[in-house]
Enzyme design. Structure first.
Site, PDB file in Angstrom:
ATOM      1  N   GLY A 248      57.886  15.434  44.659  1.00  0.00           N
ATOM      2  CA  GLY A 248      56.664  15.268  44.239  1.00  0.00           C
ATOM      3  C   GLY A 248      56.345  15.597  42.877  1.00  0.00           C
TER       4      GLY A 248
ATOM      5  N   HIS B 167      53.828  17.628  51.198  1.00  0.00           N
ATOM      6  CA  HIS B 167      55.574  17.356  51.609  1.00  0.00           C
ATOM      7  C   HIS B 167      55.168  16.236  52.547  1.00  0.00           C
ATOM      8  CE1 HIS B 167      55.696  21.880  50.690  1.00  0.00           C
ATOM      9  NE2 HIS B 167      56.866  21.383  50.138  1.00  0.00           N
TER      10      HIS B 167
ATOM     11  N   GLN C 206      67.306  29.475  42.496  1.00  0.00           N
ATOM     12  CA  GLN C 206      66.385  28.860  41.879  1.00  0.00           C
ATOM     13  C   GLN C 206      65.124  30.152  41.430  1.00  0.00           C
ATOM     14  OE1 GLN C 206      65.586  25.525  44.380  1.00  0.00           O
ATOM     15  NE2 GLN C 206      63.383  25.819  43.535  1.00  0.00           N
TER      16      GLN C 206
ATOM     17  N   GLN D  73      60.472  19.359  36.996  1.00  0.00           N
ATOM     18  CA  GLN D  73      61.668  19.403  37.735  1.00  0.00           C
ATOM     19  C   GLN D  73      62.311  17.887  38.113  1.00  0.00           C
ATOM     20  OE1 GLN D  73      62.160  21.894  41.752  1.00  0.00           O
ATOM     21  NE2 GLN D  73      61.260  19.847  42.658  1.00  0.00           N
TER      22      GLN D  73
ATOM     23  N   LEU E 223      55.618  23.736  54.600  1.00  0.00           N
ATOM     24  CA  LEU E 223      55.185  22.520  54.270  1.00  0.00           C
ATOM     25  C   LEU E 223      53.538  22.338  54.338  1.00  0.00           C
ATOM     26  CD1 LEU E 223      57.626  20.519  56.371  1.00  0.00           C
ATOM     27  CD2 LEU E 223      57.785  21.258  54.246  1.00  0.00           C
ATOM     28  N   HIS E 224      53.123  21.445  53.595  1.00  0.00           N
ATOM     29  CA  HIS E 224      51.803  21.129  53.498  1.00  0.00           C
ATOM     30  C   HIS E 224      51.721  19.564  53.375  1.00  0.00           C
ATOM     31  CE1 HIS E 224      52.484  20.785  49.212  1.00  0.00           C
ATOM     32  NE2 HIS E 224      52.714  22.031  49.257  1.00  0.00           N
TER      33      HIS E 224
ATOM     34  N   MET F 261      61.626  23.295  50.512  1.00  0.00           N
ATOM     35  CA  MET F 261      61.908  24.630  50.989  1.00  0.00           C
ATOM     36  C   MET F 261      60.901  25.322  51.748  1.00  0.00           C
ATOM     37  SD  MET F 261      62.727  26.654  47.158  1.00  0.00           S
ATOM     38  CE  MET F 261      61.275  26.876  46.384  1.00  0.00           C
ATOM     39  N   GLY F 262      60.369  24.356  52.567  1.00  0.00           N
ATOM     40  CA  GLY F 262      59.722  24.390  53.741  1.00  0.00           C
ATOM     41  C   GLY F 262      58.251  24.913  53.430  1.00  0.00           C
TER      42      GLY F 262
ATOM     43  N   ARG G  42      52.627  27.880  47.604  1.00  0.00           N
ATOM     44  CA  ARG G  42      52.218  29.486  47.131  1.00  0.00           C
ATOM     45  C   ARG G  42      50.874  29.680  46.901  1.00  0.00           C
ATOM     46  NH1 ARG G  42      56.954  28.424  43.556  1.00  0.00           N
ATOM     47  NH2 ARG G  42      58.542  29.981  43.954  1.00  0.00           N
TER      48      ARG G  42
END
Ligand code: PAF
Length: 281
Positions: free
Chosen positions: A147, A37, A61, A153, A33-34, A30-31, A187
């Site tokens: 991940g 990812h 979602q 998930q 990024l860190h 979902m972008g 987040r």
């Protein structure tokens, strides 16, 4: 790295690769990024000839009171990071491209999606199942990498990929952590300095509870102590701290098989999740 925004353009490129006999990996994101990812892109590059990453903040979602509108969006920076990590193609569709007018389909996974985040976020895993099914159908990769931070998930995705006979290998990649152990998450940017300091208690408490349970402590008491420690450290609430079967996610009262310890807790208005494997002695 090429950037495409339509399903037709995505298909054109991946079809050419497939015709050339190349093995294709998909890394859905979902972008925002860190390093976590980028470790997925690295894992994809080690296993495939071509890597497709997707960036799509999937409205289906997010619950009504969740952070869809404020979820961090930084496509230009993300594209640079993906390019630097050796990604070959970025698929960054609009909401209209993914869910055109008249869209009416849903996917619901029972069992593994129940409890844990499924309890606190009703409909969340249906939204994940829907978008991941669409992305897999669009890119038709040989492998797709997710991940382990979002371990439930991953279990949901493995379930519907098997149930729906989607011919793709699903690979889970280990959690990437900050120096103090906090699991990397898009987040984490929501945390103030004071909240960030409190957040470091999450992996520490999880590790302590994991070591207690792995060392033979009573599971219920270790979990209750862990919740108390998190609240004492400054967390506003603990959604769950639970031991579950590592594969089926069935709740466990004793450590009699490969298990996983799961936590979700709120610091300020931010909900953080984490998990660790727990192996019987
Ligand atoms: O883990 C995420 O970032 C998302 O849930 C996913 C798998 C990209 C689906 O939107």
């Amino acid at each position: 790295m090429k950037i495409v925004r339509t399903v037709a353009d995505l298909r054109e490129t991946v079809n050419d690769w497939r015709k050339a006999g190349l093995r294709i990996a998909l890394v859905p994101t979902m972008g925002a990024l860190h390093q976590g990812h980028l470790s997925l892109v690295e894992a994809a590059r080690a296993r495939a000839d071509r890597v497709v990453a997707s960036i799509f903040v999937n409205p289906k979602q997010f619950g009504v009171n969740e952070d869809l509108s404020r979820y961090p969006r930084q496509e230009a920076r993300d594209a640079e990071l993906l390019d630097g990590a050796g990604c070959h193609l970025l698929f960054a569709p609009t909401v209209e491209e993914m869910y055109p007018a008249g869209f009416a389909t849903s996917i619901s996974v029972t069992g593994v999606s129940e409890g844990l985040c499924g309890a606190a976020r009703p409909g969340h895993f249906d939204g994940v199942a829907l978008v991941v099914t669409k992305l897999l159908n669009m890119a038709r990769p040989d492998i797709a990498i997710f991940g382990e931070k979002d371990y439930q998930q991953l279990a949901v995705i493995r379930r519907f990929v098997e149930d729906l006979n989607i011919g793709v290998e699903i690979i889970g990649a280990p959690i990437v952590r900050e120096a103090d152990g906090l699991a990397m998450s898009s987040r984490n940017v929501y945390l103030s300095e004071a909240e960030r300091a409190i957040a470091s208690a999450l992996p520490k408490t999880l590790t302590r509870v994991r070591d207690q349970i792995a060392g033979g402590a009573d599971v219920a008491s270790a979990l209750a102590d862990g919740v108390r420690d998190l609240l004492a450290a400054g967390f506003a609430s603990v959604d769950y701290l639970e031991l579950r079967d590592a594969r089926t996610l069935e709740p466990l009262q004793t450590l009699d098989r490969e298990a996983r310890l799961f936590v979700a807790a709120r610091v300020g208005t931010t909900r953080l999740i984490d998990n660790l494997p727990v192996r019987p002695l």
